[in-house]
Motif scaffolding. Sequence first.
Motif, PDB file in Angstrom:
ATOM      1  N   GLU A  33       7.116  -1.501  -5.920  1.00 39.24           N
ATOM      2  CA  GLU A  33       5.906  -2.700  -5.647  1.00 39.24           C
ATOM      3  C   GLU A  33       6.311  -3.579  -4.630  1.00 39.24           C
ATOM      4  O   GLU A  33       5.384  -4.054  -3.963  1.00 39.24           O
ATOM      5  N   PHE A  34       7.689  -4.030  -4.453  1.00 34.70           N
ATOM      6  CA  PHE A  34       8.054  -5.059  -3.349  1.00 34.70           C
ATOM      7  C   PHE A  34       9.316  -4.323  -2.683  1.00 34.70           C
ATOM      8  O   PHE A  34      10.296  -3.756  -3.334  1.00 34.70           O
ATOM      9  N   ASP A  63       5.077  -7.667  -0.855  1.00 37.27           N
ATOM     10  CA  ASP A  63       3.947  -6.866  -1.745  1.00 37.27           C
ATOM     11  C   ASP A  63       3.472  -5.488  -0.823  1.00 37.27           C
ATOM     12  O   ASP A  63       2.945  -5.777   0.117  1.00 37.27           O
ATOM     13  N   VAL A  64       3.933  -4.495  -1.369  1.00 38.40           N
ATOM     14  CA  VAL A  64       3.792  -3.179  -0.572  1.00 38.40           C
ATOM     15  C   VAL A  64       2.270  -2.979  -0.449  1.00 38.40           C
ATOM     16  O   VAL A  64       1.756  -2.514   0.606  1.00 38.40           O
ATOM     17  N   ARG A  65       1.679  -3.200  -1.431  1.00 34.97           N
ATOM     18  CA  ARG A  65       0.181  -2.899  -1.635  1.00 34.97           C
ATOM     19  C   ARG A  65      -0.650  -3.615  -0.775  1.00 34.97           C
ATOM     20  O   ARG A  65      -1.662  -3.317  -0.438  1.00 34.97           O
ATOM     21  N   THR A  66      -0.413  -5.026  -0.797  1.00 40.95           N
ATOM     22  CA  THR A  66      -1.053  -6.174  -0.267  1.00 40.95           C
ATOM     23  C   THR A  66      -0.753  -6.673   1.103  1.00 40.95           C
ATOM     24  O   THR A  66      -1.250  -7.145   1.826  1.00 40.95           O
ATOM     25  N   GLY A  67       0.569  -6.208   1.317  1.00 38.33           N
ATOM     26  CA  GLY A  67       1.048  -6.916   2.508  1.00 38.33           C
ATOM     27  C   GLY A  67       1.645  -8.338   2.577  1.00 38.33           C
ATOM     28  O   GLY A  67       2.101  -9.069   3.427  1.00 38.33           O
ATOM     29  N   GLU A  68       1.302  -9.119   1.333  1.00 42.93           N
ATOM     30  CA  GLU A  68       1.669 -10.418   1.223  1.00 42.93           C
ATOM     31  C   GLU A  68       3.103 -10.807   1.454  1.00 42.93           C
ATOM     32  O   GLU A  68       4.224  -9.941   0.702  1.00 42.93           O
ATOM     33  N   LEU A  69       3.789 -11.521   2.274  1.00 45.65           N
ATOM     34  CA  LEU A  69       5.260 -11.986   2.173  1.00 45.65           C
ATOM     35  C   LEU A  69       5.493 -13.271   1.245  1.00 45.65           C
ATOM     36  O   LEU A  69       4.497 -14.130   1.330  1.00 45.65           O
ATOM     37  N   HIS A 129      12.216   8.083  -5.085  1.00 42.50           N
ATOM     38  CA  HIS A 129      12.266   9.437  -4.187  1.00 42.50           C
ATOM     39  C   HIS A 129      10.777   9.998  -4.284  1.00 42.50           C
ATOM     40  O   HIS A 129      10.509  10.676  -3.434  1.00 42.50           O
ATOM     41  N   ASP A 130       9.942   9.336  -5.002  1.00 43.08           N
ATOM     42  CA  ASP A 130       8.721  10.023  -4.968  1.00 43.08           C
ATOM     43  C   ASP A 130       7.469   9.121  -4.430  1.00 43.08           C
ATOM     44  O   ASP A 130       6.317   9.546  -4.320  1.00 43.08           O
ATOM     45  N   ASP A 131       7.721   7.787  -4.249  1.00 46.25           N
ATOM     46  CA  ASP A 131       6.653   6.622  -3.858  1.00 46.25           C
ATOM     47  C   ASP A 131       6.019   7.168  -2.326  1.00 46.25           C
ATOM     48  O   ASP A 131       6.825   7.695  -1.680  1.00 46.25           O
ATOM     49  N   ARG A 132       4.841   6.948  -2.372  1.00 49.79           N
ATOM     50  CA  ARG A 132       4.212   7.363  -1.043  1.00 49.79           C
ATOM     51  C   ARG A 132       3.549   6.072  -0.519  1.00 49.79           C
ATOM     52  O   ARG A 132       2.646   6.341   0.184  1.00 49.79           O
ATOM     53  N   GLN A 133       3.991   4.986  -0.733  1.00 49.47           N
ATOM     54  CA  GLN A 133       3.551   3.995  -0.049  1.00 49.47           C
ATOM     55  C   GLN A 133       4.431   2.804   0.841  1.00 49.47           C
ATOM     56  O   GLN A 133       4.031   2.621   1.823  1.00 49.47           O
ATOM     57  N   ALA A 134       5.442   2.598   0.331  1.00 52.15           N
ATOM     58  CA  ALA A 134       6.498   1.714   0.891  1.00 52.15           C
ATOM     59  C   ALA A 134       6.909   2.422   2.168  1.00 52.15           C
ATOM     60  O   ALA A 134       7.585   3.477   2.044  1.00 52.15           O
ATOM     61  N   LYS A 135       7.021   1.758   3.271  1.00 52.37           N
ATOM     62  CA  LYS A 135       7.555   2.322   4.570  1.00 52.37           C
ATOM     63  C   LYS A 135       8.802   1.423   5.099  1.00 52.37           C
ATOM     64  O   LYS A 135       9.039   0.420   4.833  1.00 52.37           O
ATOM     65  N   ILE A 136       9.620   2.082   5.967  1.00 51.09           N
ATOM     66  CA  ILE A 136      10.782   1.492   6.345  1.00 51.09           C
ATOM     67  C   ILE A 136      10.589   0.099   7.093  1.00 51.09           C
ATOM     68  O   ILE A 136      11.081  -1.017   7.006  1.00 51.09           O
ATOM     69  N   GLY A 137       9.163   0.165   7.922  1.00 50.63           N
ATOM     70  CA  GLY A 137       8.626  -1.183   8.344  1.00 50.63           C
ATOM     71  C   GLY A 137       8.466  -2.305   7.710  1.00 50.63           C
ATOM     72  O   GLY A 137       8.750  -3.381   7.940  1.00 50.63           O
ATOM     73  N   ASP A 138       8.164  -2.218   6.207  1.00 56.27           N
ATOM     74  CA  ASP A 138       7.956  -3.171   5.342  1.00 56.27           C
ATOM     75  C   ASP A 138       9.414  -3.823   5.221  1.00 56.27           C
ATOM     76  O   ASP A 138       9.768  -5.091   5.210  1.00 56.27           O
TER      77      ASP A 138
END
Length: 271
Positions: free
Chosen positions: A138-139, A22-28, A95-104
Motif C-alpha cells: 500500500e505504501f 501511497d502506491v495507488r494514488t501517488g500521494e506523498l 512477492h506477489d504485488d503488481r503495483q509498487a515500483k522501484i521508482g516509488d
Amino acid sequence: MHVAVVFDSAGTLLRTYRIAKDVRTGELLVDVETTMLTYADPDRVLCVLHGHSRDFMKASPDLLVSDFIRDHDIAFGISCTRKVIEKEAVKTILHDDRQAKIGDMQECMRIIWSEIKEQEIVALNNGLIVHTGLMIIEFCVTAGGTPFPGAQETISALHRRGVFTYIASGDREAKLERMADYLGIPRDRVFGVATPAIKEKIVRDLKQQYDIVMMVGDSINDLKAMRAADIAILSNQQPSVKPHELISEADYCIRDLRMVPDIVYDVLEKS
C-alpha cells in the motif's frame, strides 16, 4: 541499585525525517509518523527491508518492487502491526504485488536524502506497508535520521553513573549498530526490527536482571514497552500528535533527551 534505560531510536534518539508514498494514488505523505499510519488500519503491516539503499537506487524505476525483492532475495522484518500475523503471509504479498515500483521507493529516498545528506552521522531505512486485507503493497516508506543534540553526551552521562543503556527499535539492526557505535552503546544491547510485542518482552526480560528498568519512547509502538517498564518516559523532542493513552502512561514527559540523566538521578534518590 542496578538500572537499565531502554531507548527507542527514531524520534527518540534520532531526529527523524519520514515520508510515505501511497502506491495507488501517488500521494506523498511528508513527515508522516509511519507507526501511526500503520496503526490507522488493523490490516496494515510495516516491514523494514534489509536491502542496501544504493542497490535500490541503481535499479530500473519501472521494475516492480516485488520482482526486485524476489530476484535479489531481499530479507525483511516486521516492524509494526496491530495484530499477530505470520511472516510467510506478509512475504507472499511482498512477492506477489503488481503495483509498487522501484521508482516509488526511489522518490521517497531522494526526498529524505536531501534532508540528511549534510549531517555527519545519518541512518537511512527503507520499508513498505502492506495491506493484508487487500493483499497489496500500500505504501513505500523511507526514514532518515541523525542524532539529536546531546544524544552522545546523554549516553555518556548515564554510563558514568553506572546505568546500562539499550536500544529497542523497529529500525534495521545493521543501521542501529552503527548508530550505537557512535553513541557508545554496546552492540549486544541493540535490538532491531522490534515490534511493539518484542519491545515489551525486552523490557520484561530486563526486569529480571535490573532493579529498575526505564523505557524512553515517543510513539504508539512504544506503548506496550512503556507499560511494562518501571518508569515510562515520553519524549516530545520531535513534536508530533501523541495518542492520549501514550500520554497517560508516561511518568515523565520530556522535550530534550538530555533530561533523562536527571530523571534517573531523581528516581535513584527516591528509591
